[in-house]
Design a protein around this motif. Structure first.
Motif, PDB file in Angstrom:
ATOM      1  N   MET A  94      43.094  52.777  37.375  1.00 50.02           N
ATOM      2  CA  MET A  94      43.700  51.478  37.110  1.00 50.02           C
ATOM      3  C   MET A  94      44.952  51.666  36.255  1.00 50.02           C
ATOM      4  O   MET A  94      45.039  52.594  35.448  1.00 50.02           O
ATOM      5  CB  MET A  94      42.721  50.549  36.386  1.00 50.02           C
ATOM      6  N   VAL A  95      45.883  50.756  36.439  1.00 52.88           N
ATOM      7  CA  VAL A  95      47.118  50.768  35.651  1.00 52.88           C
ATOM      8  C   VAL A  95      47.238  49.447  34.916  1.00 52.88           C
ATOM      9  O   VAL A  95      47.132  48.374  35.524  1.00 52.88           O
ATOM     10  CB  VAL A  95      48.350  50.993  36.546  1.00 52.88           C
ATOM     11  N   LEU A  96      47.462  49.533  33.613  1.00 54.12           N
ATOM     12  CA  LEU A  96      47.717  48.356  32.793  1.00 54.12           C
ATOM     13  C   LEU A  96      49.227  48.229  32.636  1.00 54.12           C
ATOM     14  O   LEU A  96      49.847  48.979  31.888  1.00 54.12           O
ATOM     15  CB  LEU A  96      47.045  48.497  31.426  1.00 54.12           C
ATOM     16  N   ARG A  97      49.819  47.292  33.374  1.00 49.42           N
ATOM     17  CA  ARG A  97      51.270  47.101  33.315  1.00 49.42           C
ATOM     18  C   ARG A  97      51.632  46.159  32.166  1.00 49.42           C
ATOM     19  O   ARG A  97      51.037  45.096  32.013  1.00 49.42           O
ATOM     20  CB  ARG A  97      51.784  46.532  34.634  1.00 49.42           C
ATOM     21  N   GLU A  98      52.641  46.552  31.411  1.00 51.19           N
ATOM     22  CA  GLU A  98      53.144  45.741  30.305  1.00 51.19           C
ATOM     23  C   GLU A  98      54.635  45.521  30.521  1.00 51.19           C
ATOM     24  O   GLU A  98      55.451  46.402  30.243  1.00 51.19           O
ATOM     25  CB  GLU A  98      52.895  46.451  28.970  1.00 51.19           C
ATOM     26  N   LEU A 114      46.385  44.214  34.931  1.00 50.01           N
ATOM     27  CA  LEU A 114      45.522  45.380  35.153  1.00 50.01           C
ATOM     28  C   LEU A 114      45.251  45.455  36.648  1.00 50.01           C
ATOM     29  O   LEU A 114      44.635  44.555  37.225  1.00 50.01           O
ATOM     30  CB  LEU A 114      44.210  45.246  34.381  1.00 50.01           C
ATOM     31  N   THR A 115      45.717  46.538  37.291  1.00 48.55           N
ATOM     32  CA  THR A 115      45.671  46.647  38.748  1.00 48.55           C
ATOM     33  C   THR A 115      44.790  47.814  39.167  1.00 48.55           C
ATOM     34  O   THR A 115      44.819  48.889  38.568  1.00 48.55           O
ATOM     35  CB  THR A 115      47.090  46.830  39.321  1.00 48.55           C
ATOM     36  N   MET A 116      44.016  47.596  40.231  1.00 47.97           N
ATOM     37  CA  MET A 116      43.072  48.574  40.768  1.00 47.97           C
ATOM     38  C   MET A 116      43.714  49.364  41.906  1.00 47.97           C
ATOM     39  O   MET A 116      44.361  48.786  42.789  1.00 47.97           O
ATOM     40  CB  MET A 116      41.829  47.838  41.293  1.00 47.97           C
ATOM     41  N   TYR A 117      43.502  50.705  41.917  1.00 48.75           N
ATOM     42  CA  TYR A 117      43.996  51.564  42.992  1.00 48.75           C
ATOM     43  C   TYR A 117      42.890  52.509  43.443  1.00 48.75           C
ATOM     44  O   TYR A 117      42.246  53.168  42.622  1.00 48.75           O
ATOM     45  CB  TYR A 117      45.205  52.376  42.532  1.00 48.75           C
ATOM     46  N   GLU A 118      42.710  52.594  44.745  1.00 49.81           N
ATOM     47  CA  GLU A 118      41.731  53.529  45.287  1.00 49.81           C
ATOM     48  C   GLU A 118      42.346  54.918  45.392  1.00 49.81           C
ATOM     49  O   GLU A 118      43.557  55.076  45.567  1.00 49.81           O
ATOM     50  CB  GLU A 118      41.222  53.060  46.641  1.00 49.81           C
ATOM     51  N   LEU A 119      41.503  55.911  45.279  1.00 51.87           N
ATOM     52  CA  LEU A 119      41.919  57.299  45.435  1.00 51.87           C
ATOM     53  C   LEU A 119      41.302  57.883  46.716  1.00 51.87           C
ATOM     54  O   LEU A 119      40.235  57.439  47.136  1.00 51.87           O
ATOM     55  CB  LEU A 119      41.449  58.121  44.221  1.00 51.87           C
ATOM     56  N   PRO A 120      41.978  58.839  47.361  1.00 47.97           N
ATOM     57  CA  PRO A 120      43.179  59.543  46.888  1.00 47.97           C
ATOM     58  C   PRO A 120      44.492  58.869  47.253  1.00 47.97           C
ATOM     59  O   PRO A 120      45.556  59.393  46.946  1.00 47.97           O
ATOM     60  CB  PRO A 120      43.064  60.888  47.597  1.00 47.97           C
ATOM     61  N   ILE A 163      44.029  41.659  37.583  1.00 45.65           N
ATOM     62  CA  ILE A 163      43.870  40.540  36.658  1.00 45.65           C
ATOM     63  C   ILE A 163      45.079  40.582  35.734  1.00 45.65           C
ATOM     64  O   ILE A 163      45.387  41.640  35.169  1.00 45.65           O
ATOM     65  CB  ILE A 163      42.550  40.631  35.871  1.00 45.65           C
ATOM     66  N   ASN A 164      45.773  39.443  35.616  1.00 47.21           N
ATOM     67  CA  ASN A 164      46.985  39.455  34.799  1.00 47.21           C
ATOM     68  C   ASN A 164      47.006  38.295  33.808  1.00 47.21           C
ATOM     69  O   ASN A 164      46.093  37.460  33.770  1.00 47.21           O
ATOM     70  CB  ASN A 164      48.242  39.462  35.679  1.00 47.21           C
ATOM     71  N   SER A 165      48.067  38.262  33.013  1.00 50.26           N
ATOM     72  CA  SER A 165      48.150  37.289  31.920  1.00 50.26           C
ATOM     73  C   SER A 165      48.200  35.855  32.418  1.00 50.26           C
ATOM     74  O   SER A 165      47.765  34.938  31.705  1.00 50.26           O
ATOM     75  CB  SER A 165      49.366  37.591  31.040  1.00 50.26           C
ATOM     76  N   SER A 166      48.704  35.632  33.624  1.00 44.89           N
ATOM     77  CA  SER A 166      48.722  34.270  34.161  1.00 44.89           C
ATOM     78  C   SER A 166      47.314  33.753  34.426  1.00 44.89           C
ATOM     79  O   SER A 166      47.091  32.534  34.487  1.00 44.89           O
ATOM     80  CB  SER A 166      49.534  34.230  35.461  1.00 44.89           C
ATOM     81  N   MET A 167      46.351  34.662  34.576  1.00 47.25           N
ATOM     82  CA  MET A 167      44.973  34.282  34.877  1.00 47.25           C
ATOM     83  C   MET A 167      44.135  34.047  33.621  1.00 47.25           C
ATOM     84  O   MET A 167      42.998  33.578  33.718  1.00 47.25           O
ATOM     85  CB  MET A 167      44.322  35.371  35.737  1.00 47.25           C
ATOM     86  N   VAL A 168      44.683  34.365  32.458  1.00 46.21           N
ATOM     87  CA  VAL A 168      43.899  34.283  31.224  1.00 46.21           C
ATOM     88  C   VAL A 168      43.261  32.912  31.006  1.00 46.21           C
ATOM     89  O   VAL A 168      42.083  32.834  30.611  1.00 46.21           O
ATOM     90  CB  VAL A 168      44.767  34.701  30.013  1.00 46.21           C
ATOM     91  N   PRO A 169      43.975  31.793  31.226  1.00 47.15           N
ATOM     92  CA  PRO A 169      43.330  30.490  31.001  1.00 47.15           C
ATOM     93  C   PRO A 169      42.068  30.276  31.836  1.00 47.15           C
ATOM     94  O   PRO A 169      41.193  29.486  31.448  1.00 47.15           O
ATOM     95  CB  PRO A 169      44.420  29.491  31.383  1.00 47.15           C
ATOM     96  N   ASP A 187      33.053  35.479  20.687  1.00 45.91           N
ATOM     97  CA  ASP A 187      34.020  35.960  19.703  1.00 45.91           C
ATOM     98  C   ASP A 187      35.456  35.620  20.088  1.00 45.91           C
ATOM     99  O   ASP A 187      36.402  36.002  19.395  1.00 45.91           O
ATOM    100  CB  ASP A 187      33.878  37.465  19.509  1.00 45.91           C
ATOM    101  N   GLY A 188      35.634  34.918  21.202  1.00 43.78           N
ATOM    102  CA  GLY A 188      36.967  34.591  21.681  1.00 43.78           C
ATOM    103  C   GLY A 188      37.604  35.690  22.499  1.00 43.78           C
ATOM    104  O   GLY A 188      38.711  35.517  23.026  1.00 43.78           O
ATOM    105  N   GLY A 189      36.935  36.831  22.623  1.00 41.04           N
ATOM    106  CA  GLY A 189      37.475  37.931  23.405  1.00 41.04           C
ATOM    107  C   GLY A 189      37.189  37.780  24.886  1.00 41.04           C
ATOM    108  O   GLY A 189      36.476  36.862  25.324  1.00 41.04           O
ATOM    109  N   ILE A 190      37.750  38.693  25.655  1.00 44.42           N
ATOM    110  CA  ILE A 190      37.616  38.663  27.115  1.00 44.42           C
ATOM    111  C   ILE A 190      37.043  39.992  27.578  1.00 44.42           C
ATOM    112  O   ILE A 190      37.589  41.062  27.257  1.00 44.42           O
ATOM    113  CB  ILE A 190      38.979  38.404  27.789  1.00 44.42           C
ATOM    114  N   THR A 191      35.952  39.955  28.327  1.00 43.55           N
ATOM    115  CA  THR A 191      35.367  41.146  28.926  1.00 43.55           C
ATOM    116  C   THR A 191      35.627  41.114  30.428  1.00 43.55           C
ATOM    117  O   THR A 191      35.263  40.149  31.105  1.00 43.55           O
ATOM    118  CB  THR A 191      33.856  41.224  28.666  1.00 43.55           C
ATOM    119  N   LEU A 192      36.255  42.160  30.921  1.00 44.93           N
ATOM    120  CA  LEU A 192      36.500  42.301  32.356  1.00 44.93           C
ATOM    121  C   LEU A 192      35.429  43.212  32.944  1.00 44.93           C
ATOM    122  O   LEU A 192      35.037  44.212  32.331  1.00 44.93           O
ATOM    123  CB  LEU A 192      37.887  42.890  32.612  1.00 44.93           C
TER     124      LEU A 192
END
Length: 479
Positions: A448-452, A385-391, A405-411, A418-423
């Motif tokens: 923001m863009v959520l890259r998969e 999940l990546t942050m971008y400023e506008l314009p 914040i990406n999947s490598s950072m999850v640990p 509840d086992g969930g993650i709040t950003l």
């Protein structure tokens, strides 16, 4: 057309003005054979058609031509590796990722094909995205598309008709003489950077003649025209001069002959120049209004179609066949995130608004994004999940130098009961105990863009839903 004849043809186009076209082309000035109203409409259509080409050229000129540009990477037909991820200092490409160190190859295929070689890569995701001058993704090499084995890939231009030598894994055809190859090599964490650099060092490129042990053909020279800045592209009639220059390296596609004939009615085409000063006042006004109409059309399309989710990034990037010559969609994708991957390679759900449909702004609002336990983005490789400023649509400076914040950072992220993650998406720190889950936002508009990367089917068919971005202006919810 044989290679020698083609080389002779290109040599006649090899000396260009710095602001116009190939030598001799400046006499091919615009001859209007239509009314101002029709001129305005054609200008709008040609602008929408040509914007991805002109803006892509701006980037590639800064990377491979302008040695004084801070974004300069090096010469054409060489691989240029970045030993780091992108930061806010990298400003040429809109919405860049900051997950994978890039390697860049500007391919000039006018004289002969190139042979691109990759090593065996089994322990990390990698991809080579092949992009033509129109910004179509016309091929892929990498973990998903070709597997983990080493290979030699022959990249040929539209006019090459030679014999494929032994040792070539497969042939990739570009419909334009110039192409852009983006290499992405997965980085797991900062300690992994040296391993990524070792992989990058094994990417190689060579002319086909060198691969065959033969004398190379003469490379036709060309003086590339000066590109327009992002702002100049919006209003300057020289936009059509740059487009005319670029079309010289893009043989007409059969599906576009009728459209290009329509553009030719007002003098827009390969090797043509728009002599704006020679137009009548009514014609000059029609050109200005046509360009403005193109941007107004884009703005309506974004608000009504993209922002509402009727069309997503999964629809906006791909091959010519996939996009179906939808020029407004192609322009929109270039404006919002040029060089995005095709959906099979990477999907890009974006957050332009919060759960109430309001635009995102970090100057007065704070937001949360909650992933339920075991419901993180479904991917075969990784997500971010990546942050971008506008314009500007660029990465944004912040006190902890965290752009995603990406999947490598999850640990290392803090999990709830509840086992969930709040950003926590906000400009100010959410507090020491929550800072591990903080994605800093600018003090102003953002998206923001959520890259998969290498998404699983449920990420593409809608069975997995992106969580809502919830605005919290007065207090933060309990962890």
């Amino acid at each position: 057309m044989d290679l020698l004849l083609f080389a002779m043809l290109i040599l006649t186009l090899s000396t260009c003005h710095t602001t116009a076209l190939a030598e001799g082309a400046e006499s091919q000035t615009m001859t209007v054979r239509t009314s101002p109203d029709e001129l305005r409409e054609i200008i709008k259509e040609a602008y929408i058609y040509g914007f991805p080409m002109v803006d892509s050229y701006r980037i590639q000129y800064s990377y491979f031509v302008d040695q004084d540009n801070p974004e300069y990477k090096g010469a054409w037909n060489e691989i240029h590796n970045m030993s780091r991820v992108f930061t806010p200092q990298d400003k040429a490409i809109q919405t860049p990722n900051s997950d994978t160190p890039y390697s860049f190859l500007g391919a000039d295929l006018r004289a002969e094909p190139l042979v691109i070689s990759v090593p065996e890569i089994k322990d990390r995701y990698y991809s080579l995205q092949f992009i033509d001058m129109y910004t179509h993704n016309f091929a892929y090499v990498g973990s998903r598309s070709t597997g983990t084995n080493a290979g030699n890939y022959l990249l040929a231009g539209p006019r090459w008709q030679g014999v494929v030598p032994e040792g070539i894994t497969s042939v990739i055809h570009s419909e334009t003489e110039l192409a852009f190859i983006l290499f992405r090599t997965q980085l797991f964490n900062n300690d992994d950077l040296m391993e990524v650099q070792e992989v990058q060092a094994q990417y190689t490129v060579q002319p086909l003649s060198h691969f065959k042990g033969e004398e190379p053909p003469v490379v036709p020279t060309v003086e590339f025209v000066q590109p327009l800045s992002v702002e100049e592209q919006k209003t300057s009639p020289e936009f059509f001069d740059v487009l005319g220059f670029l079309l010289q390296f893009a043989p007409p596609h059969p599906s576009e002959r009728e459209l290009l004939d329509r553009f030719a009615k007002v003098g827009i085409g390969a090797g043509k120049s728009l002599d704006f000063a020679a137009l009548s006042p009514a014609e000059r006004q029609a050109v200005r209004e046509g360009m403005s109409d193109a941007w107004e059309t884009f703005a309506r399309y974004k608000a009504e179609v993209i922002d509402t989710g009727k069309i997503s990034s999964a629809d906006g990037f791909g091959s010519r066949e996939f996009l179906g010559n939808d020029y407004l969609l192609r322009m929109s994708s270039a404006v919002l995130g040029i060089y995005g991957n095709s959906k099979e390679e990477a999907n890009y759900p974006a957050y332009f608004t919060d759960s109430e449909g309001k635009p995102l702004d970090g100057s007065s609002n704070r937001y949360t994004l909650h992933f339920e336990a075991d419901k993180l983005p479904p991917v075969n490789s990784f997500w971010s999940l990546t942050m971008y400023e506008l314009p500007a649509s660029l990465l944004t400076e912040n006190p902890i130098n965290r752009y995603l914040i990406n999947s490598s950072m999850v640990p290392d992220l803090v999990k709830g009961s509840d086992g969930g993650i709040t950003l926590y998406i906000q400009n100010d720190s959410p507090g020491t105990e929550r800072e591990a889950n903080w994605l800093p936002a600018p003090a102003g508009p953002f998206f923001m863009v959520l890259r998969e990367y290498w998404p699983q089917p449920e990420a593409l068919d809608g069975s997995w839903k992106t969580p809502d971005l919830v605005r919290t202006t007065t207090s933060l919810p309990p962890q």
